[in-house]
Design a protein around this motif. Sequence first.
Motif, PDB file in Angstrom:
ATOM      1  N   ALA A  66       0.837  -1.204   0.000  1.00  0.00           N
ATOM      2  CA  ALA A  66       0.000   0.000   0.000  1.00  0.00           C
ATOM      3  C   ALA A  66       0.867   1.247   0.000  1.00  0.00           C
ATOM      4  O   ALA A  66       1.820   1.349   0.765  1.00  0.00           O
ATOM      5  CB  ALA A  66      -0.932  -0.004   1.212  1.00  0.00           C
ATOM      6  N   ASN A  67       0.564   2.179  -0.903  1.00  0.00           N
ATOM      7  CA  ASN A  67       1.321   3.424  -0.948  1.00  0.00           C
ATOM      8  C   ASN A  67       0.405   4.648  -1.051  1.00  0.00           C
ATOM      9  O   ASN A  67       0.861   5.741  -1.309  1.00  0.00           O
ATOM     10  CB  ASN A  67       2.352   3.407  -2.080  1.00  0.00           C
ATOM     11  N   ASP A 110      -5.410  10.809   0.672  1.00  0.00           N
ATOM     12  CA  ASP A 110      -5.201  10.567  -0.752  1.00  0.00           C
ATOM     13  C   ASP A 110      -6.252   9.588  -1.269  1.00  0.00           C
ATOM     14  O   ASP A 110      -6.827   9.777  -2.337  1.00  0.00           O
ATOM     15  CB  ASP A 110      -3.790  10.024  -0.958  1.00  0.00           C
ATOM     16  N   ARG A 111      -6.512   8.553  -0.507  1.00  0.00           N
ATOM     17  CA  ARG A 111      -7.478   7.525  -0.895  1.00  0.00           C
ATOM     18  C   ARG A 111      -8.881   8.110  -1.020  1.00  0.00           C
ATOM     19  O   ARG A 111      -9.575   7.871  -2.014  1.00  0.00           O
ATOM     20  CB  ARG A 111      -7.464   6.411   0.146  1.00  0.00           C
ATOM     21  N   LEU A 171     -13.444   9.971  -4.329  1.00  0.00           N
ATOM     22  CA  LEU A 171     -14.419  11.026  -4.611  1.00  0.00           C
ATOM     23  C   LEU A 171     -14.294  11.554  -6.039  1.00  0.00           C
ATOM     24  O   LEU A 171     -15.304  11.722  -6.735  1.00  0.00           O
ATOM     25  CB  LEU A 171     -14.271  12.175  -3.613  1.00  0.00           C
ATOM     26  N   VAL A 172     -13.080  11.807  -6.476  1.00  0.00           N
ATOM     27  CA  VAL A 172     -12.870  12.303  -7.842  1.00  0.00           C
ATOM     28  C   VAL A 172     -13.309  11.258  -8.861  1.00  0.00           C
ATOM     29  O   VAL A 172     -13.968  11.585  -9.854  1.00  0.00           O
ATOM     30  CB  VAL A 172     -11.391  12.698  -8.058  1.00  0.00           C
ATOM     31  N   GLY A 173     -12.967  10.007  -8.615  1.00  0.00           N
ATOM     32  CA  GLY A 173     -13.365   8.938  -9.532  1.00  0.00           C
ATOM     33  C   GLY A 173     -14.871   8.804  -9.647  1.00  0.00           C
ATOM     34  O   GLY A 173     -15.418   8.748 -10.746  1.00  0.00           O
ATOM     35  N   VAL A 174     -15.553   8.790  -8.517  1.00  0.00           N
ATOM     36  CA  VAL A 174     -17.017   8.668  -8.526  1.00  0.00           C
ATOM     37  C   VAL A 174     -17.642   9.889  -9.192  1.00  0.00           C
ATOM     38  O   VAL A 174     -18.599   9.768  -9.976  1.00  0.00           O
ATOM     39  CB  VAL A 174     -17.552   8.469  -7.092  1.00  0.00           C
ATOM     40  N   LEU A 175     -17.119  11.074  -8.904  1.00  0.00           N
ATOM     41  CA  LEU A 175     -17.641  12.297  -9.496  1.00  0.00           C
ATOM     42  C   LEU A 175     -17.509  12.277 -11.020  1.00  0.00           C
ATOM     43  O   LEU A 175     -18.462  12.579 -11.738  1.00  0.00           O
ATOM     44  CB  LEU A 175     -16.923  13.522  -8.923  1.00  0.00           C
ATOM     45  N   THR A 186      -7.419   2.968  -7.969  1.00  0.00           N
ATOM     46  CA  THR A 186      -6.220   3.122  -7.150  1.00  0.00           C
ATOM     47  C   THR A 186      -6.583   3.495  -5.713  1.00  0.00           C
ATOM     48  O   THR A 186      -5.866   3.135  -4.785  1.00  0.00           O
ATOM     49  CB  THR A 186      -5.247   4.170  -7.733  1.00  0.00           C
ATOM     50  N   GLY A 187      -7.694   4.182  -5.531  1.00  0.00           N
ATOM     51  CA  GLY A 187      -8.145   4.500  -4.178  1.00  0.00           C
ATOM     52  C   GLY A 187      -8.676   3.274  -3.451  1.00  0.00           C
ATOM     53  O   GLY A 187      -8.432   3.083  -2.269  1.00  0.00           O
ATOM     54  N   VAL A 188      -9.383   2.425  -4.175  1.00  0.00           N
ATOM     55  CA  VAL A 188      -9.962   1.228  -3.561  1.00  0.00           C
ATOM     56  C   VAL A 188      -8.879   0.219  -3.180  1.00  0.00           C
ATOM     57  O   VAL A 188      -8.915  -0.344  -2.085  1.00  0.00           O
ATOM     58  CB  VAL A 188     -11.006   0.586  -4.504  1.00  0.00           C
ATOM     59  N   VAL A 189      -7.908   0.002  -4.055  1.00  0.00           N
ATOM     60  CA  VAL A 189      -6.868  -0.995  -3.769  1.00  0.00           C
ATOM     61  C   VAL A 189      -5.682  -0.420  -2.989  1.00  0.00           C
ATOM     62  O   VAL A 189      -4.780  -1.161  -2.609  1.00  0.00           O
ATOM     63  CB  VAL A 189      -6.359  -1.696  -5.053  1.00  0.00           C
TER      64      VAL A 189
END
Length: 61
Positions: A3-4, A9-10, A15-19, A42-45
């Motif tokens: 995880a990085n 950040d996550r 939020l940006v992805g869903v938007l 990338t936020g989910v994983v």
Amino acid sequence: MKANVGTIDRVLRILVGVLLIALTLTGIIGLWGWIGLVPLATGVVRFCPLYPLLGISTCKR
């Protein structure tokens, strides 16, 4: 994969992805909005493949 992507950040990536996906589905923006799948994934994983190349990690672990 280590995880990085940290918590803030996550959350921002998700939020940006869903938007972006929502704006695409409602027809407000074009097909390029499907690029929102990248920050969402990338936020989910909790792993961004670009971060190790740049020597970045926002994860405290």
